[in-house]
Design an enzyme around this catalytic site. Structure first.
Site, PDB file in Angstrom:
ATOM      1  N   LEU A 120     -21.523   1.552  -4.722  1.00  0.00           N
ATOM      2  CA  LEU A 120     -22.665   1.345  -3.833  1.00  0.00           C
ATOM      3  C   LEU A 120     -22.793   2.451  -2.791  1.00  0.00           C
ATOM      4  O   LEU A 120     -23.473   2.286  -1.786  1.00  0.00           O
ATOM      5  CB  LEU A 120     -22.524  -0.018  -3.135  1.00  0.00           C
ATOM      6  CG  LEU A 120     -22.547  -1.230  -4.070  1.00  0.00           C
ATOM      7  CD1 LEU A 120     -22.139  -2.489  -3.324  1.00  0.00           C
ATOM      8  CD2 LEU A 120     -23.926  -1.401  -4.698  1.00  0.00           C
TER       9      LEU A 120
ATOM     10  N   TYR B  48       0.834  -1.198   0.000  1.00  0.00           N
ATOM     11  CA  TYR B  48       0.000   0.000   0.000  1.00  0.00           C
ATOM     12  C   TYR B  48       0.871   1.252   0.000  1.00  0.00           C
ATOM     13  O   TYR B  48       1.861   1.343   0.734  1.00  0.00           O
ATOM     14  CB  TYR B  48      -0.935   0.029   1.208  1.00  0.00           C
ATOM     15  CG  TYR B  48      -2.050  -0.999   1.168  1.00  0.00           C
ATOM     16  CD1 TYR B  48      -2.281  -1.787   0.052  1.00  0.00           C
ATOM     17  CD2 TYR B  48      -2.884  -1.182   2.271  1.00  0.00           C
ATOM     18  CE1 TYR B  48      -3.290  -2.721   0.020  1.00  0.00           C
ATOM     19  CE2 TYR B  48      -3.909  -2.125   2.256  1.00  0.00           C
ATOM     20  CZ  TYR B  48      -4.102  -2.893   1.131  1.00  0.00           C
ATOM     21  OH  TYR B  48      -5.111  -3.819   1.115  1.00  0.00           O
TER      22      TYR B  48
ATOM     23  N   PRO C 263     -16.316  -3.290   0.277  1.00  0.00           N
ATOM     24  CA  PRO C 263     -17.749  -3.458   0.536  1.00  0.00           C
ATOM     25  C   PRO C 263     -18.629  -2.536  -0.299  1.00  0.00           C
ATOM     26  O   PRO C 263     -19.818  -2.811  -0.467  1.00  0.00           O
ATOM     27  CB  PRO C 263     -17.876  -3.132   2.028  1.00  0.00           C
ATOM     28  CG  PRO C 263     -16.721  -2.225   2.320  1.00  0.00           C
ATOM     29  CD  PRO C 263     -15.604  -2.730   1.445  1.00  0.00           C
TER      30      PRO C 263
END
Length: 325
Positions: free
Chosen positions: A218, A53, A212
């Protein structure tokens, strides 16, 4: 905040875990520190990162950001379950990626140095290595556990048969083996329901969904389409939006009728799924993290869950009944 055991392990983790992939590239260090401090205050104890990362090979920028936050107040270290990952390329020379014993040892030492700690609580294998035998992988990991540098071992992005093979090799060695698997899981991407989730339940392995919100699709993406930033601008995400635009529009309307934010509903849906231990949220801003913290309080009824299943049908349950008799 509520807590679950991490699979069959004795350690407990918060129902929401803090993902840190944005720390550095998209989230400046002061804001990253602010988010981590807020997470700790809110009872979030699972902090998840990876050596790659920061996306500058070999530097581990995100791990360094976390290390400086921990160093600022040493009492923080024992209040969190610190998880990192290894597999990805950390240099251009040979043996600076994958899961050879050589790379596992070096990658763990480098992560400990960047995180400014003497151990990680959960070391996760970031991807399956088809070139290294599990006997070699387990031997290297056993040594790190024996040295006290790693407490638990998990996987990420492993198929069910990879998990099964890993766990069976661990059982032959009479060791605990895996305690968690981390994989993509959300309303738009439910493939893990076929075999990964059943395998985790069979072996007592905790399941940690990441992405998620499917890159922001979403989270109310259509409502804010003109001002998209971060991962929602990536070509892959834009292609997914074009493919699922009508379904996402119907979802955003469904959430509006419910009087809830789409991101909160998507997270709450995951928290209602059997086998999910902790949902990894990856906020880019403190405001996004505050919104995520509200998700565990949203209870969805059977009718609402059925309506979401109709909007975003999964594979039909576990294999083989999902596609055969």
């Amino acid at each position: 905040m509520k807590y679950n055991n991490l699979g069959r392990a004795g350690v407990t983790v918060s129902r929401l875990g803090l993902g840190t992939m944005n720390f550095g590239p998209l989230t400046p260090e002061p804001e990253a520190h602010q988010i981590m401090s807020r997470a700790l205050d809110a009872g979030v104890n699972l902090f998840d990162t990876a050596n790659i990362y920061g996306w500058k090979p070999g530097e581990g920028i995100t791990e360094q950001i976390i290390g400086r936050w921990l160093d600022h107040d040493p009492a923080r270290r024992e209040q969190i379950v610190l998880a990192t990952k290894l597999y990805g390329p950390m240099g251009r020379k040979a043996n600076t990626n994958r899961l050879s014993a050589l790379h596992i040892r070096q990658a763990c030492e480098d992560s400990l140095r960047r995180l400014r700690t003497d151990h990680v609580d959960l070391l996760q294998l970031h991807h399956v290595d088809r070139t290294t035998p599990w006997e070699e992988i387990w031997q290297a990991l056993e040594l790190l556990v024996a040295q006290g540098k790693v407490l638990y071992v998990g996987t990420s992005n492993h198929a069910a048969w990879h998990i099964t093979r890993a766990q069976e090799r661990a059982l032959r060695r009479d060791i605990v083996g895996l305690v968690s698997e981390q994989s993509v899981y959300n309303l738009l991407e439910r493939t893990v329901e076929l075999e990964v989730l059943p395998a985790c339940r069979e072996y007592g392995i905790g399941f940690l969904p990441y992405s998620p919100l499917q890159g922001g699709l979403l989270s109310g993406v259509l409502r804010r389409e003109a001002e998209q930033t971060g991962r929602s601008t990536e070509p892959k995400t834009r292609r997914l939006l074009d493919r699922h635009r009508d379904r996402i529009a119907a979802y955003e309307k469904w959430c509006a009728d419910l009087g809830e934010e789409p991101a909160r509903v998507a997270l709450a849906w995951l928290l209602h799924q059997t086998g999910v231990t902790s949902v990894i949220v990856g906020p880019r801003t403190p405001a996004q993290f505050e919104e995520a913290l509200r998700a565990p309080r949203l209870k969805l009824g059977d009718q609402q869950l059925a309506e979401l299943d109709a909007l975003f049908p999964g594979p039909g349950g576990a294999a083989p009944e999902a596609y055969a008799w």
